[in-house]
Design a protein around this motif. Structure first.
Motif, short mmCIF file in Angstrom:
data_model
loop_
_atom_site.label_atom_id
_atom_site.label_comp_id
_atom_site.label_asym_id
_atom_site.label_seq_id
_atom_site.Cartn_x
_atom_site.Cartn_y
_atom_site.Cartn_z
N VAL A 53 37.15 31.78 37.45
CA VAL A 53 38.29 31.21 36.72
C VAL A 53 37.91 30.66 35.35
O VAL A 53 38.76 30.56 34.47
N LEU A 54 36.64 30.34 35.17
CA LEU A 54 36.20 29.87 33.85
C LEU A 54 36.27 31.04 32.88
O LEU A 54 36.07 32.18 33.25
N GLY A 55 36.52 30.72 31.64
CA GLY A 55 36.47 31.78 30.63
C GLY A 55 37.78 32.54 30.49
O GLY A 55 37.87 33.46 29.69
N TRP A 56 38.79 32.15 31.25
CA TRP A 56 40.12 32.74 31.06
C TRP A 56 41.06 31.65 30.58
O TRP A 56 40.97 30.54 31.07
N PRO A 57 41.99 31.94 29.69
CA PRO A 57 42.06 33.19 28.95
C PRO A 57 40.86 33.35 28.01
O PRO A 57 40.30 32.36 27.57
N GLY A 58 40.52 34.58 27.74
CA GLY A 58 39.32 34.80 26.95
C GLY A 58 39.49 35.88 25.90
O GLY A 58 40.34 36.75 26.03
N TYR A 59 38.65 35.75 24.86
CA TYR A 59 38.66 36.73 23.78
C TYR A 59 37.58 37.75 24.08
O TYR A 59 36.42 37.39 24.29
N ARG A 60 37.98 39.01 24.15
CA ARG A 60 36.99 40.05 24.42
C ARG A 60 36.61 40.72 23.11
O ARG A 60 37.46 41.27 22.40
N MET A 61 35.31 40.66 22.80
CA MET A 61 34.87 41.20 21.51
C MET A 61 35.01 42.70 21.45
O MET A 61 35.28 43.26 20.39
N THR A 62 34.82 43.38 22.59
CA THR A 62 35.07 44.81 22.63
C THR A 62 36.57 45.01 22.48
O THR A 62 37.33 44.66 23.36
N GLY A 63 36.99 45.54 21.34
CA GLY A 63 38.41 45.74 21.11
C GLY A 63 39.09 44.56 20.45
O GLY A 63 40.24 44.64 20.08
N SER A 64 38.37 43.43 20.33
CA SER A 64 38.92 42.24 19.66
C SER A 64 40.28 41.84 20.23
O SER A 64 41.25 41.71 19.50
N VAL A 65 40.36 41.71 21.55
CA VAL A 65 41.64 41.37 22.15
C VAL A 65 41.58 40.07 22.94
O VAL A 65 40.53 39.67 23.44
N MET A 66 42.73 39.41 23.00
CA MET A 66 42.87 38.17 23.75
C MET A 66 43.50 38.52 25.10
O MET A 66 44.56 39.13 25.15
N LEU A 67 42.81 38.15 26.18
CA LEU A 67 43.29 38.54 27.50
C LEU A 67 43.44 37.33 28.42
O LEU A 67 42.67 36.38 28.33
N THR A 68 44.43 37.39 29.30
CA THR A 68 44.69 36.27 30.20
C THR A 68 44.15 36.56 31.59
O THR A 68 43.75 37.67 31.90
N HIS A 69 44.21 35.54 32.44
CA HIS A 69 43.75 35.70 33.81
C HIS A 69 44.65 36.67 34.58
O HIS A 69 44.20 37.37 35.48
N GLN A 70 45.93 36.71 34.22
CA GLN A 70 46.84 37.68 34.83
C GLN A 70 46.35 39.10 34.56
O GLN A 70 46.39 39.97 35.42
N TRP A 71 45.89 39.32 33.33
CA TRP A 71 45.39 40.64 32.99
C TRP A 71 44.19 40.98 33.88
O TRP A 71 44.08 42.08 34.40
N ARG A 72 43.30 40.00 34.04
CA ARG A 72 42.10 40.24 34.83
C ARG A 72 42.46 40.68 36.26
O ARG A 72 41.88 41.60 36.82
N MET A 73 43.46 40.00 36.82
CA MET A 73 43.87 40.32 38.18
C MET A 73 44.46 41.72 38.25
O MET A 73 44.15 42.50 39.14
N SER A 74 45.32 42.06 37.28
CA SER A 74 45.91 43.40 37.26
C SER A 74 44.83 44.46 37.15
O SER A 74 44.89 45.50 37.79
N ASP A 75 43.83 44.17 36.31
CA ASP A 75 42.78 45.15 36.11
C ASP A 75 41.92 45.30 37.36
O ASP A 75 41.38 46.37 37.62
N CYS A 76 41.79 44.21 38.13
CA CYS A 76 41.06 44.30 39.40
C CYS A 76 41.72 45.32 40.31
O CYS A 76 41.05 46.12 40.95
N PHE A 77 43.05 45.29 40.37
CA PHE A 77 43.77 46.25 41.21
C PHE A 77 43.52 47.68 40.73
O PHE A 77 43.38 48.60 41.53
N ARG A 78 43.48 47.84 39.42
CA ARG A 78 43.22 49.18 38.89
C ARG A 78 41.83 49.66 39.29
O ARG A 78 41.64 50.77 39.76
#
Lengths: 280, 106
Positions: A218-243
């Motif tokens: 849970v630490l580090g969310w929401p976080g800035y990902r340097m690959t792609g320079s995008v800001m991502l939330t914990h919701q995104w992380r969860m959705s991506d886990c399903f993918r």
């Protein structure tokens, strides 16, 4: 003959070296960190101290939070209750997910903000859910808002109100979601995240059932990902886990995601939230 | 016109002021292509200057080898609490941006 002895000696040496190398990788005890993890942590701390571009999204989110916006021309700061009173953002992030009587649901930060945008400001949910996560040159407004709200809880302790029976119920559902095996690989979250000391390639996998494991997730969310320079939330992380699990993509801001976030965040209760994250 | 927020911190410790400027900028190299296969035109910061109470104390020349949303860290001597720090930038398309802050204890 001499040559053969030398060869044998070299072979013996390499074999020894190989077995010596195998050992630490195979047996990093639970709770201990290997050299790779430590280096990544050093790198992250440095980035956090020197300046995290996530702060730019925090600035943007603050503007969105305070401005009168949407079809109803209402400011969130004057209408949205994140659990601590209308407009109160300090400490709200670490006390979510929580139960909201006006919505009749347990909600995490992003879901609550989306709810406020729909109910208070008059946005359409389908519009917000069309592209809910950041991509190339695109950051959804709710992502900036979550970033702003989360940043106001930096250095505060996680305190998901588990005593609330509504929250407890969703927590138990989250626990079941984490253990639910399905999909073409017959995976559950717990297949990889349910035991200590597991890895995928070079990355250590936290055990989400333990406070320390849940904390690192849970630490580090929401976080800035340097690959792609995008800001991502914990919701995104969860959705991506399903993918990654080859499951069907969950609906945006759905009960399932809130249940997962409740399970993980509550397991990290009592630990410090360090603020916005930065990722490679 | 797009908006380019800047976040600046200036922290004084001893006689050294540490300045962090986080600049929102795409920093396009001109080498990437979009989904349709068209080249994305270059757009990157060329000159970044720092002023202390209106006097230029630093000028840096950048090129395409700097990331999107770059973070700049630098230290200056001689600033006092409450002094005004201004950061300005100009990119190759003529877009400009600036931000300011005051020196606070670090």
């Amino acid at each position: 003959m001499k040559y053969r002895i030398a060869m044998a000696a070299i072979l013996a040496l390499t074999m020894q070296a190989a077995s010596a190398q195998d050992k630490p990788a195979a047996a990093v005890p639970a709770g201990q960190k290997d050299a790779t993890t430590l280096e990544f942590e050093k790198f992250r701390t440095q980035m956090e101290q020197e300046g995290n571009p996530a702060e730019l999204f925090e600035l943007q989110g603050e503007e969105f939070w305070k401005a009168k916006r949407g079809p109803k021309n209402v400011a969130l700061t004057a209408s949205c209750d994140l659990g601590l009173g209308v407009g109160v953002v300090k400490g709200a992030y670490v006390q979510m997910p929580r139960y909201f009587a006006d919505a009749g649901k347990v909600m995490d930060a992003e879901r609550r903000i989306v709810w406020c945008m729909v109910e208070k400001q008059g946005y359409k949910f389908d519009d917000l859910a069309r592209r809910p996560f950041a991509g190339d040159n695109y950051t959804p407004e709710q992502t900036s808002l979550v970033t702003y709200v989360a940043a106001q809880s930096a250095n505060m302790k996680f305190a998901v109100p588990l005593k609330d029976p509504h929250v407890r119920e969703v927590y138990e559902i989250g626990k079941e979601v984490v253990a639910y095996r399905a999909g073409p690989y017959d995976f559950s979250c717990n297949t990889c995240h349910g035991a200590d000391g597991k890895r995928i390639r070079m990355q250590n996998l936290p055990n989400l059932g333990t406070p320390q494991g849940a904390l690192s997730a849970v630490l580090g969310w929401p976080g800035y990902r340097m690959t792609g320079s995008v800001m991502l939330t914990h919701q995104w992380r969860m959705s991506d886990c399903f993918r990654q699990q080859r499951f069907p993509q969950p609906k945006y801001a759905s009960d399932t995601i809130t249940a997962l976030l409740t399970y993980m965040t509550a397991n990290a209760n009592g630990h410090m939230y360090k603020g916005l994250g930065i990722k490679r | 016109m797009a908006s380019y927020p800047i976040r600046i911190r200036a922290l004084l410790k001893g006689d050294v002021t540490s300045i962090t400027a986080i600049v929102s900028h795409p920093m396009e190299t001109g080498l990437r292509k979009d989904d349709a296969g068209k080249t994305i035109p270059p757009q990157y910061i060329q000159v970044l200057t720092v002023e202390l109470n209106g006097k230029k104390v630093m000028e840096s020349h950048l090129n395409t080898a700097v990331s999107t949303n770059p973070v700049f860290n630098f230290k200056i001597k001689g600033a006092k609490l409450g002094d005004k720090i201004v950061v300005n930038w100009v990119d190759n398309t003529g877009e400009k941006g600036s931000g300011e802050t005051t020196v606070i204890p670090g």
